[in-house]
Design a protein around this motif. Structure first.
Motif, PDB file in Angstrom:
ATOM      1  N   CYS A  76       0.832  -1.208   0.000  1.00 60.64           N
ATOM      2  CA  CYS A  76       0.000   0.000   0.000  1.00 60.64           C
ATOM      3  C   CYS A  76       0.867   1.258   0.000  1.00 60.64           C
ATOM      4  N   GLY A 249      -2.328   3.304  -3.439  1.00 64.42           N
ATOM      5  CA  GLY A 249      -2.027   2.223  -2.516  1.00 64.42           C
ATOM      6  C   GLY A 249      -3.202   1.411  -2.026  1.00 64.42           C
ATOM      7  N   LEU A 250      -4.391   2.029  -1.973  1.00 64.07           N
ATOM      8  CA  LEU A 250      -5.544   1.294  -1.445  1.00 64.07           C
ATOM      9  C   LEU A 250      -5.844   0.024  -2.238  1.00 64.07           C
ATOM     10  N   PHE A 253      -3.521  -2.552  -0.977  1.00 63.37           N
ATOM     11  CA  PHE A 253      -3.868  -2.946   0.385  1.00 63.37           C
ATOM     12  C   PHE A 253      -5.034  -3.934   0.375  1.00 63.37           C
ATOM     13  N   THR A 395      -9.267  -1.251  -7.106  1.00 58.58           N
ATOM     14  CA  THR A 395      -9.543  -1.999  -5.877  1.00 58.58           C
ATOM     15  C   THR A 395     -10.482  -3.173  -6.152  1.00 58.58           C
TER      16      THR A 395
END
Length: 466
Positions: A76, A249-250, A253, A395
């Protein structure tokens, strides 16, 4: 500072002007090599630990869940700060890139320390939640407890590794990562068998070598000089900083968290069939990781080109790089998949002679080898969405293979087909994820053309840089 600025200008010229295909290959080669060495280390680690018995091998599968939590923070912060660094360098804002790099390291060290503390306080329930049986638990608790102690350095190594790659300096990153991995391959059997530490020796070796890689990566950041690390560049994390990290980064993650969820689900589905089933899935994950690391390396070679050229608004180079990267990933991983499918039984037998492990592992490896090439398109599309700031789509796509699709598949197939359903869960998920990838790839490529033509606004972070 002048030398660093000269290096920055040369890197900008390279990323925005040199021919795409040789540039991506030159950036991808060090990433692929270091990833493959890491994969070979993972295989050797599994080999040495498997010598301690089936339950010890099962503990490696349980540890995946904790490792993915550590990797979630590292990836992330690495993807978030690295993507921002590349875009700022592409927009010729070097000072802001330096602030992002140093502030990112400070935040990652703190986050790693929190993981180490909380993880050790809750180690028993974590291991059981990850799918441990009563016989695996003593091994898992020992292995995971030691691994958690190295969380600050492991998170930070991943982050610095990605920052260097986004700057276009994958060769420097490769030296640091490979040094730790190679030492690990030699140190692990010494600590396990010569010193007599058992499974604790494998975990200790991993932590020591990750610490070495961290120190080498810090040195390499200073040596390259594009965004040297320094306390003077550390700023108080603001909402804008958090947004920039989240944009890039999400998705990483969530992807890593979903990997932990996927491992937990698969271990849970395999648990009724005993330690051998869990051990077999752990071995298959390590072997198929070889092909996945090749795809990731190609994507990592493509990412700095995305960041620099998106910051410089040279969209045609991004499109050309995308199609080239997808073709290369498909060809290489198809070849690897053919080999792992053809030699599935001897590959599994390298790690275990247990007939039950072989029975579960051989079929699982063969079917997953056939669908593995499809995942490259999803990975590279995900990198493109992520680096250009399409946070939510990146995501969702990243979570598909490792949770959104896998979760219902794991809940349904084993119920209908027993252990065969466990073996088929990941391949079925790969096929569904590929079908989801195609419309997402079409949409991002269309949006880049619209941004280039001026008929669509770029994401807010891109406008802010200009």
């Amino acid at each position: 500072m002048a030398a660093g600025e000269d290096t920055t200008r040369e890197k900008f010229r390279q990323m925005t002007q040199e021919p795409i295909r040789p540039l991506i290959l030159s950036l991808a080669a060090p990433s692929i090599l270091s990833n493959l060495v890491t994969s070979i280390y993972n295989l050797s680690d599994t080999f040495f630990v498997s010598g301690l018995g089936t339950s010890a091998a099962g503990a490696i599968g349980i540890s995946f869940v904790v490792m993915t939590a550590i990797q979630a923070v590292g990836f992330c912060m690495g993807q978030g700060t690295g993507g921002a660094i590349a875009r700022y360098l592409g927009a010729k804002r070097r000072e802001r890139a330096c602030e992002i790099a140093s502030t990112g390291l400070a935040c990652t060290l703190v986050a790693g320390a929190v993981i180490a503390l909380v993880g050790n306080l809750l180690i028993n329930p974590i291991c059981m939640l990850a799918g441990s049986t009563a016989t695996i638990l003593p091994y898992a608790r020992t292995f995971v407890g030691i691994i958690l102690l190295g969380a600050p350095f492991m998170c930070s190594s991943l982050m610095l590794n990605m920052q260097l790659r986004f700057e276009g300096e994958a060769l420097y990153s490769m030296v640091a990562i490979m040094s730790g991995a190679v030492l690990n391959m030699f140190l692990t059997p010494v600590l396990i068998y010569v010193v007599g530490m058992g499974i604790a020796g494998s975990a200790t070796s991993t932590v020591v070598c990750e610490g070495l890689s961290f120190l080498l990566l810090v040195r390499q950041m200073q040596r390259v000089g594009i965004t040297p690390l320094s306390p003077r560049w550390v700023t108080r994390p603001t909402g804008a900083f958090a947004q920039e990290v989240a944009n890039g980064g999400l998705p990483s993650f969530v992807r890593q968290v979903m990997l932990g969820v996927a491992t937990t689900l698969l271990n849970g589905a395999a648990r009724p069939y005993g330690d051998a089933a869990i051990a077999a899935l752990a071995i298959v994950q390590r072997i198929t990781g070889f092909g996945n690391y090749v795809q990731i390396g190609i994507g990592q070679g493509f990412q700095p080109l995305i960041g620099y050229n998106y910051g410089a608004r040279r969209y045609e180079r991004i499109r050309e790089g995308y199609f080239f990267s997808v073709r290369v990933a498909l060809a290489l991983v198809f070849g690897i998949g053919i080999l792992t499918c053809a030699f599935a039984e001897p590959l599994i037998r390298l790690f275990s002679s247990d007939p039950e492990v072989l029975a579960v592992g051989v079929l699982a490896l063969r079917v997953e080898s056939l669908t593995m090439p499809l995942t490259g398109t999803a990975m590279i599309t995900n990198f493109l969405l992520q680096t250009t700031g399409r946070m939510w789509r990146a995501t969702i796509l990243g979570a598909c293979r490792l949770g959104l699709v896998l979760a219902p598949v794991v809940l349904v197939l084993p119920h209908l087909m027993g252990i065969t359903g466990v073996q088929l869960a990941q391949p079925v998920t790969d096929c569904v994820t590929f079908c989801v990838t195609i419309p997402m790839a079409w949409s991002i490529l269309r949006e880049l053309r619209e941004e280039e033509a001026g008929t669509r606004l770029a994401p807010s972070f891109s406008k802010a840089m200009h």
